[in-house]
Design a protein around this motif. Sequence first.
Motif, PDB file in Angstrom:
ATOM      1  N   PRO A  69       0.739  -1.261   0.000  1.00 64.70           N
ATOM      2  CA  PRO A  69       0.000   0.000   0.000  1.00 64.70           C
ATOM      3  C   PRO A  69       0.775   1.322   0.000  1.00 64.70           C
ATOM      4  CG  PRO A  69      -1.050  -1.560   1.458  1.00 64.70           C
ATOM      5  CD  PRO A  69       0.256  -2.155   1.058  1.00 64.70           C
ATOM      6  N   PRO A  70       1.922   1.498   0.708  1.00 62.47           N
ATOM      7  CA  PRO A  70       2.515   2.836   0.736  1.00 62.47           C
ATOM      8  C   PRO A  70       2.714   3.420  -0.660  1.00 62.47           C
ATOM      9  CG  PRO A  70       3.622   1.437   2.315  1.00 62.47           C
ATOM     10  CD  PRO A  70       2.703   0.552   1.530  1.00 62.47           C
ATOM     11  N   ALA A  71       2.334   4.688  -0.805  1.00 63.63           N
ATOM     12  CA  ALA A  71       2.422   5.335  -2.118  1.00 63.63           C
ATOM     13  C   ALA A  71       3.791   5.946  -2.361  1.00 63.63           C
ATOM     14  CB  ALA A  71       1.343   6.418  -2.224  1.00 63.63           C
ATOM     15  N   TYR A  72       4.405   6.478  -1.300  1.00 60.61           N
ATOM     16  CA  TYR A  72       5.632   7.257  -1.496  1.00 60.61           C
ATOM     17  C   TYR A  72       6.500   7.153  -0.256  1.00 60.61           C
ATOM     18  CZ  TYR A  72       8.455  11.421  -2.694  1.00 60.61           C
ATOM     19  OH  TYR A  72       9.487  12.302  -3.005  1.00 60.61           O
ATOM     20  N   LEU A  73       7.716   6.648  -0.422  1.00 63.50           N
ATOM     21  CA  LEU A  73       8.693   6.528   0.654  1.00 63.50           C
ATOM     22  C   LEU A  73      10.011   7.085   0.141  1.00 63.50           C
ATOM     23  CD1 LEU A  73       7.889   2.819   1.630  1.00 63.50           C
ATOM     24  CD2 LEU A  73       7.103   4.857   2.855  1.00 63.50           C
ATOM     25  N   GLY A 120      -5.378  11.477  -3.106  1.00 67.03           N
ATOM     26  CA  GLY A 120      -5.939  10.233  -2.586  1.00 67.03           C
ATOM     27  C   GLY A 120      -5.079   9.009  -2.817  1.00 67.03           C
ATOM     28  N   LYS A 121      -3.769   9.189  -2.952  1.00 71.46           N
ATOM     29  CA  LYS A 121      -2.892   8.064  -3.284  1.00 71.46           C
ATOM     30  C   LYS A 121      -2.534   7.189  -2.083  1.00 71.46           C
ATOM     31  CE  LYS A 121      -0.798  10.090  -7.419  1.00 71.46           C
ATOM     32  NZ  LYS A 121       0.463  10.492  -8.093  1.00 71.46           N
ATOM     33  N   GLY A 122      -2.684   7.724  -0.877  1.00 75.04           N
ATOM     34  CA  GLY A 122      -2.390   6.913   0.300  1.00 75.04           C
ATOM     35  C   GLY A 122      -1.172   7.374   1.067  1.00 75.04           C
ATOM     36  N   PHE A 123      -0.585   6.437   1.781  1.00 71.30           N
ATOM     37  CA  PHE A 123       0.477   6.713   2.752  1.00 71.30           C
ATOM     38  C   PHE A 123       1.750   7.237   2.092  1.00 71.30           C
ATOM     39  CE2 PHE A 123       3.994   5.497   5.529  1.00 71.30           C
ATOM     40  CZ  PHE A 123       3.530   5.803   6.802  1.00 71.30           C
ATOM     41  N   SER A 124       2.247   8.379   2.585  1.00 75.93           N
ATOM     42  CA  SER A 124       3.516   8.936   2.109  1.00 75.93           C
ATOM     43  C   SER A 124       4.383   9.298   3.310  1.00 75.93           C
ATOM     44  CB  SER A 124       3.289  10.193   1.270  1.00 75.93           C
ATOM     45  OG  SER A 124       2.625   9.894   0.064  1.00 75.93           O
ATOM     46  N   MET A 125       5.650   8.898   3.270  1.00 79.95           N
ATOM     47  CA  MET A 125       6.571   9.226   4.359  1.00 79.95           C
ATOM     48  C   MET A 125       7.863   9.810   3.810  1.00 79.95           C
ATOM     49  SD  MET A 125       7.885   7.009   7.641  1.00 79.95           S
ATOM     50  CE  MET A 125       8.493   5.595   6.743  1.00 79.95           C
ATOM     51  N   PHE A 162      22.415   5.465   5.938  1.00 84.93           N
ATOM     52  CA  PHE A 162      21.072   5.865   5.538  1.00 84.93           C
ATOM     53  C   PHE A 162      21.148   6.566   4.178  1.00 84.93           C
ATOM     54  CE2 PHE A 162      21.082   5.950  10.201  1.00 84.93           C
ATOM     55  CZ  PHE A 162      20.035   5.095  10.477  1.00 84.93           C
ATOM     56  N   PRO A 163      21.367   5.827   3.105  1.00 93.93           N
ATOM     57  CA  PRO A 163      21.523   6.453   1.787  1.00 93.93           C
ATOM     58  C   PRO A 163      20.261   7.183   1.350  1.00 93.93           C
ATOM     59  CG  PRO A 163      21.319   4.077   1.589  1.00 93.93           C
ATOM     60  CD  PRO A 163      21.476   4.354   3.050  1.00 93.93           C
ATOM     61  N   LEU A 164      20.467   8.343   0.750  1.00 88.45           N
ATOM     62  CA  LEU A 164      19.350   9.161   0.316  1.00 88.45           C
ATOM     63  C   LEU A 164      18.756   8.647  -0.980  1.00 88.45           C
ATOM     64  CD1 LEU A 164      20.861  12.718   1.020  1.00 88.45           C
ATOM     65  CD2 LEU A 164      19.723  11.140   2.597  1.00 88.45           C
ATOM     66  N   GLY A 165      17.493   8.948  -1.180  1.00 88.54           N
ATOM     67  CA  GLY A 165      16.848   8.600  -2.445  1.00 88.54           C
ATOM     68  C   GLY A 165      15.426   8.122  -2.268  1.00 88.54           C
ATOM     69  N   VAL A 166      14.759   7.939  -3.378  1.00 89.17           N
ATOM     70  CA  VAL A 166      13.378   7.457  -3.386  1.00 89.17           C
ATOM     71  C   VAL A 166      13.375   5.941  -3.225  1.00 89.17           C
ATOM     72  CG1 VAL A 166      11.250   7.258  -4.714  1.00 89.17           C
ATOM     73  CG2 VAL A 166      12.597   9.372  -4.817  1.00 89.17           C
ATOM     74  N   VAL A 167      12.672   5.449  -2.241  1.00 89.53           N
ATOM     75  CA  VAL A 167      12.556   4.020  -2.015  1.00 89.53           C
ATOM     76  C   VAL A 167      11.342   3.455  -2.752  1.00 89.53           C
ATOM     77  CG1 VAL A 167      12.212   2.250  -0.225  1.00 89.53           C
ATOM     78  CG2 VAL A 167      13.701   4.212   0.222  1.00 89.53           C
ATOM     79  N   ARG A 168      10.263   4.207  -2.759  1.00 87.97           N
ATOM     80  CA  ARG A 168       9.062   3.798  -3.492  1.00 87.97           C
ATOM     81  C   ARG A 168       8.300   5.021  -3.950  1.00 87.97           C
ATOM     82  NH1 ARG A 168       4.808  -0.387  -1.066  1.00 87.97           N
ATOM     83  NH2 ARG A 168       6.362  -1.827  -1.879  1.00 87.97           N
ATOM     84  N   ASP A 169       7.821   5.003  -5.164  1.00 93.00           N
ATOM     85  CA  ASP A 169       6.956   6.058  -5.683  1.00 93.00           C
ATOM     86  C   ASP A 169       5.939   5.399  -6.601  1.00 93.00           C
ATOM     87  OD1 ASP A 169       5.711   8.261  -6.698  1.00 93.00           O
ATOM     88  OD2 ASP A 169       7.520   9.242  -7.455  1.00 93.00           O
ATOM     89  N   ARG A 170       4.735   5.212  -6.078  1.00 92.51           N
ATOM     90  CA  ARG A 170       3.681   4.547  -6.850  1.00 92.51           C
ATOM     91  C   ARG A 170       2.833   5.533  -7.623  1.00 92.51           C
ATOM     92  NH1 ARG A 170       2.393  -0.695  -4.792  1.00 92.51           N
ATOM     93  NH2 ARG A 170       0.215  -0.381  -5.316  1.00 92.51           N
TER      94      ARG A 170
END
Length: 226
Positions: A151-155, A183-188, A218-226
């Motif tokens: 489910p997570p949309a953006y991490l 309305g995409k859902g969970f973003s962190m 803790f490398p920087l960057g996008v982990v998930r982007d749905r």
Amino acid sequence: GCTHGIIHRLVAEAIEELGIDGKTVGVASVGCSVMCYDYFTCDMVQAPHGRAQAVATGIKRARPEDVVFTYQGDGDLAAIGTAETVHAATRGENITVIFVNNAIYGMTGGQIGPHPPLVGMKASHRPPRAGIPRSTAIPCTCVRFSTSSPPPAYLVRTSCNTPANVNKTKQAIHKAFQNQLDGKGFSMVEIVTSCPTNWGLDPMKSLEYIEEKMLPEFPLGVVRDR
């Protein structure tokens, strides 16, 4: 010397630029995060330690038209609030989470947090010579374990240690709020930052510490982007 002030400004700019000030509710619990109540003009709600995302879930369910965000440190979100974080992410709650990670409990005396970034990190409850054995120093990386369910949309993990990274953090925070509006859902957004006071370093040395010690773990960057 810590970058809470910068992060406050970036959150406030995103709220202002998206035109959502009148319908935004922020939630913070216990830690340095509570200082944000003095700086945001939107409604703010106090949550028990670690429970900000549970409270935010309740607010969002009751008032789905509102924009709801949490502002949390690592001792809060990634320690006592681990379960709330995992479950909110797993359910795909349509909230925005701002996660400030300096690997230490900044408000309660400088105890080491659940994100020990390196062997030998100083903390108030550990002699500097002792450090942490490597077997127990595996960082708890919330943006990673939150990918264990779809489910997570953006991490994303960012930092504010350089002007370029400040700009990237602003873009990430803006996107996390926009996702909620869409309305995409969970973003962190996890922001790797400093605590000069409890690290025992001056502000400039703290920025060097982020670059040299924190970011390799803790490398920087996008982990998930749905």
